[in-house]
Design a protein around this motif. Sequence first.
Motif, short mmCIF file in Angstrom:
data_model
loop_
_atom_site.label_atom_id
_atom_site.label_comp_id
_atom_site.label_asym_id
_atom_site.label_seq_id
_atom_site.Cartn_x
_atom_site.Cartn_y
_atom_site.Cartn_z
N MET A 1 0.84 -1.18 0.00
CA MET A 1 0.00 0.00 0.00
C MET A 1 0.88 1.24 0.00
SD MET A 1 -2.66 1.35 2.90
CE MET A 1 -4.00 0.32 2.37
N ILE A 2 0.42 2.25 -0.69
CA ILE A 2 1.13 3.53 -0.70
C ILE A 2 0.27 4.55 0.04
CG2 ILE A 2 1.93 5.45 -2.13
CD1 ILE A 2 2.71 3.38 -4.23
N LEU A 3 0.89 5.24 0.98
CA LEU A 3 0.23 6.31 1.70
C LEU A 3 0.69 7.62 1.09
CD1 LEU A 3 -1.45 7.46 4.05
CD2 LEU A 3 0.59 7.23 5.50
N ALA A 4 -0.25 8.34 0.47
CA ALA A 4 0.07 9.61 -0.19
C ALA A 4 -0.04 10.74 0.82
CB ALA A 4 -0.87 9.82 -1.38
N SER A 5 0.74 10.64 1.88
CA SER A 5 0.71 11.62 2.96
C SER A 5 1.98 11.50 3.77
CB SER A 5 -0.50 11.36 3.87
OG SER A 5 -0.42 12.13 5.04
N LYS A 6 2.51 12.65 4.19
CA LYS A 6 3.70 12.61 5.05
C LYS A 6 3.34 12.63 6.53
CE LYS A 6 4.30 17.58 4.56
NZ LYS A 6 4.99 18.63 3.89
N SER A 7 2.05 12.53 6.84
CA SER A 7 1.61 12.57 8.23
C SER A 7 2.06 11.33 8.99
CB SER A 7 0.07 12.66 8.30
OG SER A 7 -0.38 12.37 9.60
N PRO A 8 2.89 11.51 10.02
CA PRO A 8 3.29 10.35 10.82
C PRO A 8 2.12 9.74 11.57
CG PRO A 8 4.12 12.40 11.80
CD PRO A 8 3.51 12.76 10.48
N ARG A 9 1.09 10.53 11.85
CA ARG A 9 -0.07 10.00 12.54
C ARG A 9 -0.88 9.06 11.65
NH1 ARG A 9 1.69 14.63 13.72
NH2 ARG A 9 0.67 15.67 12.00
N ARG A 10 -1.03 9.39 10.38
CA ARG A 10 -1.74 8.48 9.47
C ARG A 10 -0.97 7.18 9.31
NH1 ARG A 10 -2.81 13.49 6.10
NH2 ARG A 10 -4.73 14.19 7.06
N PHE A 11 0.33 7.30 9.18
CA PHE A 11 1.17 6.10 9.06
C PHE A 11 0.99 5.22 10.31
CE2 PHE A 11 5.02 3.64 9.54
CZ PHE A 11 5.27 3.18 8.25
N GLU A 12 1.00 5.85 11.47
CA GLU A 12 0.85 5.12 12.73
C GLU A 12 -0.52 4.43 12.83
OE1 GLU A 12 0.38 6.21 17.48
OE2 GLU A 12 1.34 7.67 16.16
N ILE A 13 -1.58 5.13 12.46
CA ILE A 13 -2.92 4.55 12.53
C ILE A 13 -3.02 3.33 11.61
CG2 ILE A 13 -5.37 4.94 11.98
CD1 ILE A 13 -4.85 7.93 12.83
#
Length: 194
Positions: A1-13
Amino acid sequence: MILASKSPRRFEILSNFGIKKIEVVVAEIEEVSDKEDLVEQVVDIAVKKGIEIAKKYPNEFVVSADTVVILDGKILGKPKDCSEAFSTLTSLSGKTHEVVTAYSLINKSKEIFISSFDKTVVKFKKISKQEIDWYIETGEPMDKAGSYGIQGVGAGILIDRIEGEFYNVMGFPISKFVDDLKEHGIKIQNIIEL
């Protein structure tokens, strides 16, 4: 999966949810929308991020998102500096606002396109100038919509209560996302094992 966001919180969730492989690829787009409705603007920006990355990775599942705080019909974004953070937190003091997170899941080769959003109502405590100054000194407000993080040190002094999903305020409404996957016939296991 690719997360198109640099938010560490989204990555963590997403990681805590059990997704094993997440690659972060930030969409370099201008985060503006010509939509009139505030929620539609947030959805539009989230979708634009996802489309931008999905063009480059058509065989991958691409998740994108955008979070805003809405107070009195105005979007409060990330503060540019301490002065703006102070102004934002002062305006939120003692008031109720909405946190809207829009997201998309795109896989071009599988012809999957999901776009949705979630809203959470947040009631702030009445906070003093000294409490705001202290909170700004922690550095926590600087990369967050509305100049606060619900998951950090600020939650104890800033937030009276919330109505809705906690993770939505943190930056990604994982419960709503899972419901959308089910609704579109996508097995959660298929996403987790990517």
